[in-house]
Write a protein that holds these residues in place. Structure first.
Motif, mmCIF file in Angstrom:
data_model
loop_
_atom_site.group_PDB
_atom_site.id
_atom_site.type_symbol
_atom_site.label_atom_id
_atom_site.label_comp_id
_atom_site.label_asym_id
_atom_site.label_seq_id
_atom_site.Cartn_x
_atom_site.Cartn_y
_atom_site.Cartn_z
ATOM 1 N N SER A 94 -3.433 -28.520 42.247
ATOM 2 C CA SER A 94 -3.178 -27.133 41.869
ATOM 3 C C SER A 94 -3.032 -27.029 40.353
ATOM 4 C CB SER A 94 -1.880 -26.637 42.503
ATOM 5 O OG SER A 94 -1.974 -26.624 43.890
ATOM 6 N N SER A 95 -3.503 -25.928 39.819
ATOM 7 C CA SER A 95 -3.334 -25.682 38.399
ATOM 8 C C SER A 95 -1.979 -25.028 38.162
ATOM 9 C CB SER A 95 -4.445 -24.761 37.884
ATOM 10 O OG SER A 95 -4.263 -23.452 38.411
ATOM 11 N N ASN A 96 -1.541 -25.043 36.923
ATOM 12 C CA ASN A 96 -0.296 -24.343 36.589
ATOM 13 C C ASN A 96 -0.411 -22.869 36.943
ATOM 14 O OD1 ASN A 96 0.971 -26.644 35.654
ATOM 15 N ND2 ASN A 96 0.435 -26.275 33.527
ATOM 16 N N ALA A 97 -1.574 -22.282 36.702
ATOM 17 C CA ALA A 97 -1.769 -20.867 37.017
ATOM 18 C C ALA A 97 -1.608 -20.617 38.504
ATOM 19 C CB ALA A 97 -3.144 -20.401 36.538
ATOM 20 N N GLU A 98 -2.123 -21.529 39.327
ATOM 21 C CA GLU A 98 -1.981 -21.372 40.778
ATOM 22 C C GLU A 98 -0.521 -21.489 41.201
ATOM 23 O OE1 GLU A 98 -6.310 -22.947 42.326
ATOM 24 O OE2 GLU A 98 -4.787 -24.423 41.781
ATOM 25 N N ARG A 99 0.205 -22.366 40.548
ATOM 26 C CA ARG A 99 1.630 -22.518 40.859
ATOM 27 C C ARG A 99 2.395 -21.259 40.474
ATOM 28 N NH1 ARG A 99 1.208 -28.331 38.461
ATOM 29 N NH2 ARG A 99 0.627 -29.479 40.319
ATOM 30 N N VAL A 100 2.093 -20.707 39.313
ATOM 31 C CA VAL A 100 2.754 -19.462 38.887
ATOM 32 C C VAL A 100 2.395 -18.338 39.846
ATOM 33 C CG1 VAL A 100 2.830 -17.711 37.065
ATOM 34 C CG2 VAL A 100 2.954 -20.127 36.464
#
Length: 72
Positions: free
Chosen positions: A5-11
């Motif tokens: 997962s990307s940081n953007a997906e986590r956010v």
């Protein structure tokens, strides 16, 4: 194998933002996502709650001091 997962997906998973896939990140889609993040009351509420949680976390200096004390 799935990709990480990307940081953007986590956010986005927290409700605090929007994740665009690289192929979706056109100027128009990016502008729409930014507009939504800046105006959506639910996203604002979520980001405020996250900010409150982060504010209660120890600082890096405090963490380092705790680790140093634990190592003694």
């Amino acid at each position: 194998m799935s990709r990480p997962s990307s940081n953007a997906e986590r956010v986005a998973a927290t409700g605090a933002g929007i994740a665009l896939e690289p192929g979706e990140a056109t100027p128009q889609a990016t502008a729409a996502a930014v507009s939504k993040v800046l105006t959506d009351p639910l996203i604002r509420k979520t980001t405020n709650a996250l900010a409150e949680q982060i504010a209660t976390m120890p600082t890096p200096t405090e963490v380092a001091a705790t680790l140093a004390a634990a190592a003694d």
